[in-house]
Design a protein around this motif. Structure first.
Motif, PDB file in Angstrom:
ATOM      1  N   THR A  30     -29.241   2.178   9.164  1.00  0.00           N
ATOM      2  CA  THR A  30     -28.192   1.514   8.396  1.00  0.00           C
ATOM      3  C   THR A  30     -26.836   2.181   8.660  1.00  0.00           C
ATOM      4  OG1 THR A  30     -28.583   3.014   6.552  1.00  0.00           O
ATOM      5  CG2 THR A  30     -29.711   0.881   6.481  1.00  0.00           C
ATOM      6  N   LEU A  49     -28.101  -1.872  10.791  1.00  0.00           N
ATOM      7  CA  LEU A  49     -28.224  -2.774   9.653  1.00  0.00           C
ATOM      8  C   LEU A  49     -27.181  -2.416   8.611  1.00  0.00           C
ATOM      9  CD1 LEU A  49     -29.761  -4.946   7.985  1.00  0.00           C
ATOM     10  CD2 LEU A  49     -31.178  -3.079   7.090  1.00  0.00           C
ATOM     11  N   GLY A  51     -27.064  -2.794   5.459  1.00  0.00           N
ATOM     12  CA  GLY A  51     -28.056  -3.173   4.456  1.00  0.00           C
ATOM     13  C   GLY A  51     -27.437  -3.321   3.079  1.00  0.00           C
ATOM     14  N   ASP A  52     -28.103  -4.136   2.243  1.00  0.00           N
ATOM     15  CA  ASP A  52     -27.613  -4.225   0.858  1.00  0.00           C
ATOM     16  C   ASP A  52     -28.010  -2.971   0.078  1.00  0.00           C
ATOM     17  OD1 ASP A  52     -30.293  -4.763   0.632  1.00  0.00           O
ATOM     18  OD2 ASP A  52     -30.056  -6.633  -0.488  1.00  0.00           O
ATOM     19  N   SER A  53     -28.684  -2.026   0.766  1.00  0.00           N
ATOM     20  CA  SER A  53     -28.888  -0.693   0.187  1.00  0.00           C
ATOM     21  C   SER A  53     -27.530  -0.023  -0.039  1.00  0.00           C
ATOM     22  CB  SER A  53     -29.771   0.172   1.093  1.00  0.00           C
ATOM     23  OG  SER A  53     -29.299   0.141   2.425  1.00  0.00           O
ATOM     24  N   ASP A  91     -27.148  -7.785   5.797  1.00  0.00           N
ATOM     25  CA  ASP A  91     -27.963  -8.372   4.731  1.00  0.00           C
ATOM     26  C   ASP A  91     -27.189  -9.429   3.959  1.00  0.00           C
ATOM     27  OD1 ASP A  91     -30.587  -7.442   4.592  1.00  0.00           O
ATOM     28  OD2 ASP A  91     -30.002  -5.566   3.636  1.00  0.00           O
ATOM     29  N   LYS A 121     -29.659 -10.914   7.798  1.00  0.00           N
ATOM     30  CA  LYS A 121     -31.039 -10.669   7.367  1.00  0.00           C
ATOM     31  C   LYS A 121     -31.186 -11.177   5.941  1.00  0.00           C
ATOM     32  CE  LYS A 121     -32.768  -6.297   6.323  1.00  0.00           C
ATOM     33  NZ  LYS A 121     -33.180  -6.427   4.910  1.00  0.00           N
ATOM     34  N   HIS A 145     -37.465 -10.374   6.237  1.00  0.00           N
ATOM     35  CA  HIS A 145     -37.809  -9.095   5.574  1.00  0.00           C
ATOM     36  C   HIS A 145     -38.949  -9.394   4.600  1.00  0.00           C
ATOM     37  CE1 HIS A 145     -36.070  -5.267   3.406  1.00  0.00           C
ATOM     38  NE2 HIS A 145     -37.384  -5.368   3.233  1.00  0.00           N
ATOM     39  N   VAL A 188     -38.373  -7.429   9.374  1.00  0.00           N
ATOM     40  CA  VAL A 188     -38.549  -6.080   8.818  1.00  0.00           C
ATOM     41  C   VAL A 188     -39.738  -6.116   7.874  1.00  0.00           C
ATOM     42  CG1 VAL A 188     -37.563  -4.409   7.178  1.00  0.00           C
ATOM     43  CG2 VAL A 188     -36.152  -5.311   9.019  1.00  0.00           C
ATOM     44  N   GLU A 190     -41.489  -3.805   4.993  1.00  0.00           N
ATOM     45  CA  GLU A 190     -41.215  -2.605   4.206  1.00  0.00           C
ATOM     46  C   GLU A 190     -42.418  -2.212   3.348  1.00  0.00           C
ATOM     47  OE1 GLU A 190     -37.425  -2.654   2.226  1.00  0.00           O
ATOM     48  OE2 GLU A 190     -37.842  -0.815   1.122  1.00  0.00           O
ATOM     49  N   ILE A 211     -40.488  -0.062   7.939  1.00  0.00           N
ATOM     50  CA  ILE A 211     -39.990   1.079   7.148  1.00  0.00           C
ATOM     51  C   ILE A 211     -41.122   1.379   6.169  1.00  0.00           C
ATOM     52  CG2 ILE A 211     -38.569  -0.579   5.764  1.00  0.00           C
ATOM     53  CD1 ILE A 211     -36.794   1.932   5.048  1.00  0.00           C
ATOM     54  N   VAL A 221     -37.048   1.493  11.108  1.00  0.00           N
ATOM     55  CA  VAL A 221     -35.732   1.542  10.468  1.00  0.00           C
ATOM     56  C   VAL A 221     -35.780   2.514   9.299  1.00  0.00           C
ATOM     57  CG1 VAL A 221     -36.240  -0.543   9.072  1.00  0.00           C
ATOM     58  CG2 VAL A 221     -33.877   0.209   9.324  1.00  0.00           C
ATOM     59  N   VAL A 223     -32.865   4.294   6.206  1.00  0.00           N
ATOM     60  CA  VAL A 223     -31.500   4.354   5.676  1.00  0.00           C
ATOM     61  C   VAL A 223     -30.892   5.669   6.186  1.00  0.00           C
ATOM     62  CG1 VAL A 223     -30.147   4.620   3.551  1.00  0.00           C
ATOM     63  CG2 VAL A 223     -31.996   2.911   3.661  1.00  0.00           C
TER      64      VAL A 223
HETATM   65  O1  KIV Z   1     -30.898  -2.683   2.779  1.00  0.00           O
HETATM   66  C1  KIV Z   1     -31.543  -1.955   3.548  1.00  0.00           C
HETATM   67  O2  KIV Z   1     -31.164  -0.818   3.851  1.00  0.00           O
HETATM   68  C2  KIV Z   1     -32.794  -2.478   4.098  1.00  0.00           C
HETATM   69  C3  KIV Z   1     -33.664  -1.527   4.839  1.00  0.00           C
HETATM   70  C4  KIV Z   1     -34.389  -0.665   3.888  1.00  0.00           C
HETATM   71  C5  KIV Z   1     -34.575  -2.223   5.761  1.00  0.00           C
HETATM   72  O3  KIV Z   1     -33.081  -3.615   3.932  1.00  0.00           O
END
Ligand code: KIV
Length: 272
Positions: A30, A49, A51-53, A91, A121, A145, A188, A190, A211, A221, A223
């Motif tokens: 990410t 990525l 990511g929405d993380s 994301d 994604k 995902h 993906v 998870e 992941i 993958v 973070v």
């Molecule tokens: O948002 C994110 O970081 C993810 C990863 C955990 C795959 O979707």
């Protein structure tokens, strides 16, 4: 350690497909900002990525639900400005694609137009089939995902391993087939059992990136903030930490504070 691999100037969805075909594992991390994206891209990562993380890591929310489309676009635009080689996937945040394929298409178009990213994604299986197919009509590549899908945390209630039971495993295999058929270029997976993840990877022709899903898939993958040890509260079994930056950075800050207090910084060479 360096591992022999074919050099690609720019990673595209076709390159990922080729990697699956030849058995070269795909690397993905990410990034949410320019500086981290530069580091990750220079390190030779295949996919970045956004990511929405970012909702947790950058904004301090407890879940991924609160982050908005505009915030995701800001993060993605900064990442795109830094990247020379990696494929940048963004994301679609919670509430911008579920249950309304027209809105899904509009959200994906905004991401592509305003950030310059290369793909989007989204989370889920057959429930989001219509959204995937509609986004693809605009020529926007879609990554799926499955398994632990954090945007549905309130449906499941926990972040524990998914698809341990037979019926959930069977649904996951069906969903993977649906995503492939709908036109996703990769999936993906998870936090699911490694043997199931391997079975999924063998059952589809598109790359499967895991992941917490074991080594039998086509890529991995994590973070970046977790693998760099910048976060320290989060410690799942699947996480390998390559650095301990939380401690190192905290020590550096303490050192800086102490140098200022003791009038050691700046010294005569550090001024004009
Ligand atoms: O948002 C994110 O970081 C993810 C990863 C955990 C795959 O979707």
């Amino acid at each position: 350690m360096s591992v022999a691999k074919k050099e690609f100037k720019k990673v595209t969805t076709h390159v990922l497909q080729e990697m699956k075909r030849t058995g070269e594992k795909i690397s993905m991390l990410t990034a949410y900002d320019y500086t981290m994206a530069k580091i990750v891209d220079n390190g030779g990562i295949d996919v970045i990525l956004v990511g929405d993380s970012a909702s947790n890591v950058m904004h301090g929310h407890e879940t991924t639900l609160p982050i908005t489309l505009s915030q995701m676009i800001d993060h993605a635009a900064a990442v795109v400005r830094a990247v020379d080689r990696a494929l940048v996937v963004v994301d679609l945040p919670f509430g911008t694609y579920q249950g309304n394929s027209k809105e899904a298409l509009n959200s994906a178009i905004r991401i592509m137009k305003e950030s310059g990213a290369h793909a989007v994604k989204l989370e889920g299986g057959k429930e989001v089939k219509e959204s995937i197919e509609r986004i693809l009509t605009a020529g926007i590549p879609v990554m799926g995902h499955l398994g632990l899908i954090p945007q549905s945390i309130y449906k499941f209630g926990t972040y524990t391993v998914r698809a341990k039971e037979e019926d959930e495993a069977a649904k996951l295999l069906e969903d993977a087939a649906t995503l492939e058929k709908s036109g996703c270029f990769a999936i993906v997976l998870e936090k699911i059992p490694a043997n199931l993840a391997e079975k999924v990877a063998k059952s589809v022709t598109i790359p499967v990136i895991g992941i917490g899903a074991g080594g039998g898939v086509d890529g991995q993958v994590l973070v970046t903030h977790d693998m760099m040890g910048m976060t320290h509260e989060f410690s799942p079994r699947f996480l390998r930490r390559y650095l301990n930056l939380y401690t190192e950075m905290t020590e550096a800050v303490k050192h800086y504070v102490s140098d200022i207090k003791s009038k050691d910084f700046p010294n005569s060479n550090e001024q004009y």
